[in-house]
Design an enzyme around this catalytic site. Structure first.
Site, PDB file in Angstrom:
ATOM      1  N   TYR A  56       0.345  18.852   7.090  1.00 33.86           N
ATOM      2  CA  TYR A  56       0.412  17.405   6.811  1.00 33.86           C
ATOM      3  C   TYR A  56      -0.996  16.840   6.736  1.00 33.86           C
ATOM      4  CZ  TYR A  56       4.957  15.252   6.443  1.00 33.86           C
ATOM      5  OH  TYR A  56       6.148  14.809   5.957  1.00 33.86           O
ATOM      6  N   GLU A  58      -1.728  13.180   5.666  1.00 33.42           N
ATOM      7  CA  GLU A  58      -1.666  11.790   5.186  1.00 33.42           C
ATOM      8  C   GLU A  58      -3.058  11.168   5.210  1.00 33.42           C
ATOM      9  OE1 GLU A  58       1.233   9.405   7.174  1.00 33.42           O
ATOM     10  OE2 GLU A  58       2.894  10.659   6.509  1.00 33.42           O
ATOM     11  N   ASP A 202      -1.894   7.402 -20.673  1.00 32.43           N
ATOM     12  CA  ASP A 202      -1.161   8.516 -20.066  1.00 32.43           C
ATOM     13  C   ASP A 202      -1.443   9.749 -20.929  1.00 32.43           C
ATOM     14  OD1 ASP A 202       0.675  10.432 -19.340  1.00 32.43           O
ATOM     15  OD2 ASP A 202       2.368   9.048 -19.193  1.00 32.43           O
ATOM     16  N   THR A 228      -0.472  14.572 -16.079  1.00 30.99           N
ATOM     17  CA  THR A 228       0.075  15.705 -15.346  1.00 30.99           C
ATOM     18  C   THR A 228      -0.999  16.792 -15.359  1.00 30.99           C
ATOM     19  OG1 THR A 228       1.058  16.606 -17.349  1.00 30.99           O
ATOM     20  CG2 THR A 228       2.481  15.261 -15.953  1.00 30.99           C
ATOM     21  N   LYS A 231       0.684  20.799 -18.224  1.00 33.96           N
ATOM     22  CA  LYS A 231       1.011  20.962 -19.649  1.00 33.96           C
ATOM     23  C   LYS A 231      -0.159  21.678 -20.318  1.00 33.96           C
ATOM     24  CE  LYS A 231       4.263  17.101 -19.663  1.00 33.96           C
ATOM     25  NZ  LYS A 231       4.028  16.157 -18.571  1.00 33.96           N
ATOM     26  N   ARG A 237       2.480  22.288 -11.306  1.00 38.69           N
ATOM     27  CA  ARG A 237       3.312  21.135 -11.681  1.00 38.69           C
ATOM     28  C   ARG A 237       2.920  19.943 -10.825  1.00 38.69           C
ATOM     29  NH1 ARG A 237       7.436  20.530 -14.804  1.00 38.69           N
ATOM     30  NH2 ARG A 237       6.941  22.644 -15.446  1.00 38.69           N
TER      31      ARG A 237
END
Ligand code: DSN
Length: 423
Positions: A56, A58, A202, A228, A231, A237
């Site tokens: 974790y 954060e 984008d 992203t 691609k 991903r």
């Protein structure tokens, strides 16, 4: 090794292991033409499959809400610095889990619910997160759309300007998921400035082409650039955001705590590796070949009588009008699946079929280029596709094409997947 269905997984969970094995075989033996997919390298896969998934973290590097973050801090700093270097950005946040969550962060950092946004219509090449009514972007914002010219299939920038002056949006979104031409980010910024809007770019689809110098960059024009990583960029991903120093703190705060809790540190490690790979000179060659392959495919389709929307391509994808031979995109997609070729149906500008059926098939070259296909191989693939589409009921012909697909792919190893590990 993470690319194999290792014996530990087979023993612990034979059902999941078997499904992964079948998917691995599909990826190796088939021809992958989904424009938004690619094959991540073995190094990226390895990074994503590490102990980092246990952690974790954060917060941001040096500002975490958990102890024991010294090593994940190193990794996230590497990812941030590499993303900035790759795209020449002042600020990067590498925590968004996907392109959709990167867009969510962009909207919520500079807009208020109810604000007007203006994006490319989904049915003409846009994206769900650019204002579609069933998506958060259409539910929380007052979404308006521009389209492409029905004859040329191109974005008509005068029409975008006219629409922007009519709507007076707080943000204009440029970028697409099924548009095969260069996007003029400078012009979009001029339009945004004309109406006092923010510009969001984008680049999920074209990020690898931008990184490789095959498509102009929005960085410096867009107030916020989202993307992203899986691609054309060929990473794990996931998503990331770039902006100027001015908007950086706002983006960081919107991502955490605004949007999620713990970042996925194993995926951030995969992103760091992918950004490093994209910084290598060989990535430019890869990006160039993606475009050459797409152009070769577009020409080959047209020579075989299949119209290509906009008459060609400048990037990694092409939209084939299969309605022209009287079949829907869905039928074409299923037919091609049956011979081992993965594509996806798509609406085309002015489509009379629903989104469920579509009259187009979207084809992309990032994945086949990764495995080494050149223009001649891609023309061979067009041959398979057009023969299959013209023989939908000829089982013998389809079986022959399926065998030829396997023969072709047997000559091209997939980086990152061990063929010897096939069950
Ligand atoms: N689903 C992606 C695509 O296929 O273009 C975009 O999110």
């Amino acid at each position: 090794m993470v690319t194999m269905t290792g014996s530990l997984l087979s023993q612990a969970d034979p059902e999941v292991a078997a499904s992964i094995g079948r998917e691995r075989r599909r990826q190796i033996e088939g021809i992958e033409l989904i424009a938004s997919e690619n094959y991540a390298s073995a190094a990226v896969l390895e990074a994503v499959g590490t102990v980092l998934t246990n952690k974790y973290a954060e917060g941001l590097p040096g500002k975490r809400y958990y102890g024991g973050c010294e090593f994940v801090d190193e990794i996230e700093v590497l990812a941030i610095e590499r993303a900035k270097q790759l795209f020449g950005a002042e600020h990067a946040n590498v925590q968004p889990h996907s392109g959709a969550s990167a867009n969510l962060a962009a909207y919520f950092s500079l807009l208020n619910p109810g604000d007007k946004i203006l994006g490319l219509n989904l049915s003409e090449g846009g994206h769900l997160t650019h204002g579609k009514d069933v998506n958060f972007s259409g539910r929380f914002f007052d979404a308006h759309f521009y389209g492409v010219d029905p004859v040329t299939g191109l974005i008509d920038y005068d029409q975008v300007l006219a629409k922007a002056r009519e709507v007076r949006p707080q943000a204009i979104i440029c970028g697409a998921s099924a548009y095969s031409r260069i996007i003029d980010f400078k012009r979009f910024r001029e339009i945004a400035d004309d109406v006092g809007a923010f510009l969001f770019a984008d680049i999920a689809h074209i990020a690898g082409l931008v990184a490789g110098g095959e498509h102009p960059s929005p960085v410096g024009y867009a107030h916020i650039t989202t993307s992203t990583t899986h691609k054309t960029l060929r990473g794990p991903r996931s998503g990331f955001i770039m902006t100027s120093e001015e908007f950086g703190a706002g983006i960081d705060k919107t991502v955490f705590p605004g949007m999620h809790g713990g970042p996925l540190m194993h995926v951030i490690a995969g992103k760091a590796v992918a950004f490093r790979e994209a910084l290598q000179p060989s990535f430019k060659d890869y990006a160039r070949q993606i475009v050459l392959n797409a152009k070769a495919m577009a020409s080959a389709f047209m020579e075989r009588g299949f119209p290509i929307i906009s008459g060609g391509t400048d990037n990694h994808l092409l939209l084939v009008d299969v309605g022209s031979i009287g079949i829907s995109g869905r039928k074409a997609e299923r037919l091609l699946d049956s011979v081992g070729i993965s594509t996806n149906r798509n609406t085309i500008p002015g489509d009379t079929r629903s989104a469920l059926l579509g009259s187009g098939v979207r084809i992309g070259t990032p994945a086949v280029t990764t495995r080494g296909f050149d223009e001649a191989d891609c023309v061979q693939v067009v041959d398979f596709i057009t023969r299959a589409l013209r023989a939908p009921d000829d089982d013998v012909a389809l079986a022959r094409i399926g065998a030829e697909v396997k023969e072709l792919t047997s000559r091209f190893p997939v980086p990152g997947i061990d063929r010897d590990a096939l069950d």
